[in-house]
Design an enzyme around this catalytic site. Structure first.
Site, PDB file in Angstrom:
ATOM      1  N   GLY A  16       0.837  -1.209   0.000  1.00  0.00           N
ATOM      2  CA  GLY A  16       0.000   0.000   0.000  1.00  0.00           C
ATOM      3  C   GLY A  16       0.866   1.250   0.000  1.00  0.00           C
ATOM      4  N   THR A  61       4.304   2.640   5.781  1.00  0.00           N
ATOM      5  CA  THR A  61       2.898   2.220   5.722  1.00  0.00           C
ATOM      6  C   THR A  61       2.101   3.095   6.684  1.00  0.00           C
ATOM      7  OG1 THR A  61       1.306   0.534   6.469  1.00  0.00           O
ATOM      8  CG2 THR A  61       3.535   0.266   7.256  1.00  0.00           C
ATOM      9  N   ARG A 114      -5.259  -2.078   8.842  1.00  0.00           N
ATOM     10  CA  ARG A 114      -5.179  -3.539   8.651  1.00  0.00           C
ATOM     11  C   ARG A 114      -5.539  -4.260   9.956  1.00  0.00           C
ATOM     12  NH1 ARG A 114      -3.140  -6.178   4.223  1.00  0.00           N
ATOM     13  NH2 ARG A 114      -2.154  -4.305   3.457  1.00  0.00           N
ATOM     14  N   ASP A 151      -0.190   2.204   8.407  1.00  0.00           N
ATOM     15  CA  ASP A 151      -0.669   1.390   9.535  1.00  0.00           C
ATOM     16  C   ASP A 151       0.257   1.454  10.757  1.00  0.00           C
ATOM     17  OD1 ASP A 151      -2.580   0.613   7.698  1.00  0.00           O
ATOM     18  OD2 ASP A 151      -1.561  -1.258   7.202  1.00  0.00           O
ATOM     19  N   ARG A 199       1.079  -5.280  -5.265  1.00  0.00           N
ATOM     20  CA  ARG A 199       1.265  -6.446  -4.385  1.00  0.00           C
ATOM     21  C   ARG A 199       1.444  -7.615  -5.339  1.00  0.00           C
ATOM     22  NH1 ARG A 199      -2.708  -3.512  -1.014  1.00  0.00           N
ATOM     23  NH2 ARG A 199      -1.597  -2.961   0.878  1.00  0.00           N
ATOM     24  N   ASP A 223       2.390  -0.594  11.547  1.00  0.00           N
ATOM     25  CA  ASP A 223       2.348  -1.924  12.160  1.00  0.00           C
ATOM     26  C   ASP A 223       3.593  -2.767  11.885  1.00  0.00           C
ATOM     27  OD1 ASP A 223       1.924  -2.240   9.463  1.00  0.00           O
ATOM     28  OD2 ASP A 223       0.266  -3.646   9.662  1.00  0.00           O
ATOM     29  N   ASP A 239       5.713  -4.872   6.145  1.00  0.00           N
ATOM     30  CA  ASP A 239       6.183  -6.233   6.423  1.00  0.00           C
ATOM     31  C   ASP A 239       6.219  -7.136   5.188  1.00  0.00           C
ATOM     32  OD1 ASP A 239       6.901  -6.175   9.039  1.00  0.00           O
ATOM     33  OD2 ASP A 239       4.945  -6.785   9.821  1.00  0.00           O
TER      34      ASP A 239
HETATM   35  O1  F6P Z   1      -1.450  -1.373   4.542  1.00  0.00           O
HETATM   36  C1  F6P Z   1      -2.045  -0.184   4.160  1.00  0.00           C
HETATM   37  C2  F6P Z   1      -3.508  -0.376   3.933  1.00  0.00           C
HETATM   38  O2  F6P Z   1      -4.054   0.862   3.524  1.00  0.00           O
HETATM   39  C3  F6P Z   1      -4.296  -0.961   5.105  1.00  0.00           C
HETATM   40  O3  F6P Z   1      -4.599   0.010   6.082  1.00  0.00           O
HETATM   41  C4  F6P Z   1      -5.499  -1.534   4.412  1.00  0.00           C
HETATM   42  O4  F6P Z   1      -6.027  -2.610   5.148  1.00  0.00           O
HETATM   43  C5  F6P Z   1      -4.951  -1.993   3.108  1.00  0.00           C
HETATM   44  O5  F6P Z   1      -3.743  -1.294   2.890  1.00  0.00           O
HETATM   45  C6  F6P Z   1      -5.851  -1.753   1.926  1.00  0.00           C
HETATM   46  O6  F6P Z   1      -5.283  -2.327   0.812  1.00  0.00           O
HETATM   47  P1  F6P Z   1      -5.726  -2.103  -0.692  1.00  0.00           P
HETATM   48  O7  F6P Z   1      -4.955  -0.955  -1.220  1.00  0.00           O
HETATM   49  O8  F6P Z   1      -5.342  -3.369  -1.359  1.00  0.00           O
HETATM   50  O9  F6P Z   1      -7.199  -1.832  -0.691  1.00  0.00           O
END
Ligand code: F6P
Length: 330
Positions: free
Chosen positions: A15, A129, A175, A131, A76, A133, A107
């Site tokens: 992300g 990120t 997340r 998050d 991803r 996290d 991560d």
């Molecule tokens: O890891 C960053 C994040 O924005 C999280 O907070 C969320 O769960 C996820 O990515 C959303 O991912 P995507 O961009 O695949 O919708």
């Protein structure tokens, strides 16, 4: 000291987060200062597999420090999870003559970096990120800006909730972690904050908090829900069933990932980018650039991935204690 590394790659993966561009810029400019050439790999690990790259000079990253998103695009990559994909990525590194790769992300990105390093390509990770996290570092690029974006949105929501004397349920990202929700909840003076790290007691954590707030004179309520807790819509339905008020649900979603990085994210990203290249220039690699107690440290990737960071529950108590109508039981 003899300089061994001539060319490195830099990529952003997972992300996106505000400040990723500032990190890329710092990598490119610091590399240039060390006389190291920089190749931007587009679309994360997938770009390393497909050979999607661009040469990056110091001038190419001009005017990117303040830009949100990532100029290198991000993805991803499913293919990178396979041995075949990783072998192709190594082949791209060899073909481009990369002496190392700087991987900017969370991560998942670092698990990729570990795999690549095991196949003989030196890697250095930079945590980015919204998050926050990532266990090895107390801060990840993008978190502060995302908190501020969420706060700005919730302040606006509060205006209308106050006028209509309503209850607002706001779902924030994060997340499986509650860092974003708790920091934001404290900063907006939420009536209640629900985080995945704490088992939900609906009666105590939501119903009683709304009731106490009402008794203390409030006629509008703000409930911040971390996405890791579950659907804010479901929380809203339960509130309606149990208290009889009709909440409005807002899922902030990807808006939290956008926007110009703030001072903390630009500054942290620039420092991390500098240290990542410095590690390569001084002959070190296969580590994550982390912030710990105000300073920057390098932690070996495998060790870094095993590290855990816990949400400080004292912040939860502080959030509760600073609400009107709260009770502290000793
Ligand atoms: O890891 C960053 C994040 O924005 C999280 O907070 C969320 O769960 C996820 O990515 C959303 O991912 P995507 O961009 O695949 O919708």
């Amino acid at each position: 000291m003899e300089q061994k590394i001539k060319r490195i790659g830099v990529l952003t993966s997972g992300g996106d987060a505000p400040g990723m561009n500032a990190a890329v810029r710092a990598v490119v400019r610091t590399a240039s200062a060390y006389g190291i050439e920089c190749i931007g790999i587009r679309r994360g690990w997938q770009g390393l597999i497909t050979g999607d790259f661009v040469r990056l000079s110091s001038a190419d990253v001009g005017h990117t420090l303040s830009r949100g998103g990532t100029i290198l695009f991000t993805a991803r990559s499913e293919d990178f999870m396979t041995e075949k994909g990783r072998k192709k990525a190594v082949a791209t590194c060899r073909m481009l003559g990369l002496g190392g790769v700087v991987a900017i992300g969370g991560d998942g990105t670092f698990r990729g970096a570990l795999e690549l390093s095991r196949l003989g390509v030196p890697t250095v990770g930079i945590p980015a990120t919204i998050d926050n996290d990532v266990g090895c570092t107390n801060y990840t690029i993008g978190f502060d800006t995302a908190c501020n974006t969420a706060i700005e949105c919730i302040d606006k929501l509060r205006d209308t909730m106050q006028s209509h004397e309503r209850c607002s349920i706001v779902e924030v990202m994060g997340r499986n972690a509650g860092f974003l929700a708790l920091y934001v909840g404290i900063a907006v003076g939420a009536t209640a904050v629900l985080v995945p790290e704490r088992e939900l007691n609906f009666e105590k954590d939501v119903v009683e908090r709304i009731q106490d707030s009402r008794v203390a004179g409030n006629t509008h309520f703000m409930i911040v829900v971390a996405e890791g807790v579950g659907s804010a819509v479901e929380i809203g339905k339960r509130i309606k069933e149990e208290i009889g008020i009709d909440p409005r649900v807002t899922v902030l979603g990807h808006i939290q990932r956008g926007g110009a990085p703030n001072a903390r994210d630009r500054e942290t990203a620039t420092r991390m980018g500098y240290y990542a290249v410095r590690a390569f220039a001084e002959g070190r690699a296969n580590c994550i650039i982390c912030t710990q107690e105000g300073g920057i440290v390098e932690i070996p990737i495998e060790e870094a991935l095993a590290m855990k960071k816990h949400l400080q529950m004292i912040r939860y108590e502080i959030m509760e204690a600073t609400q009107v109508g709260s009770h502290i039981t000793v």
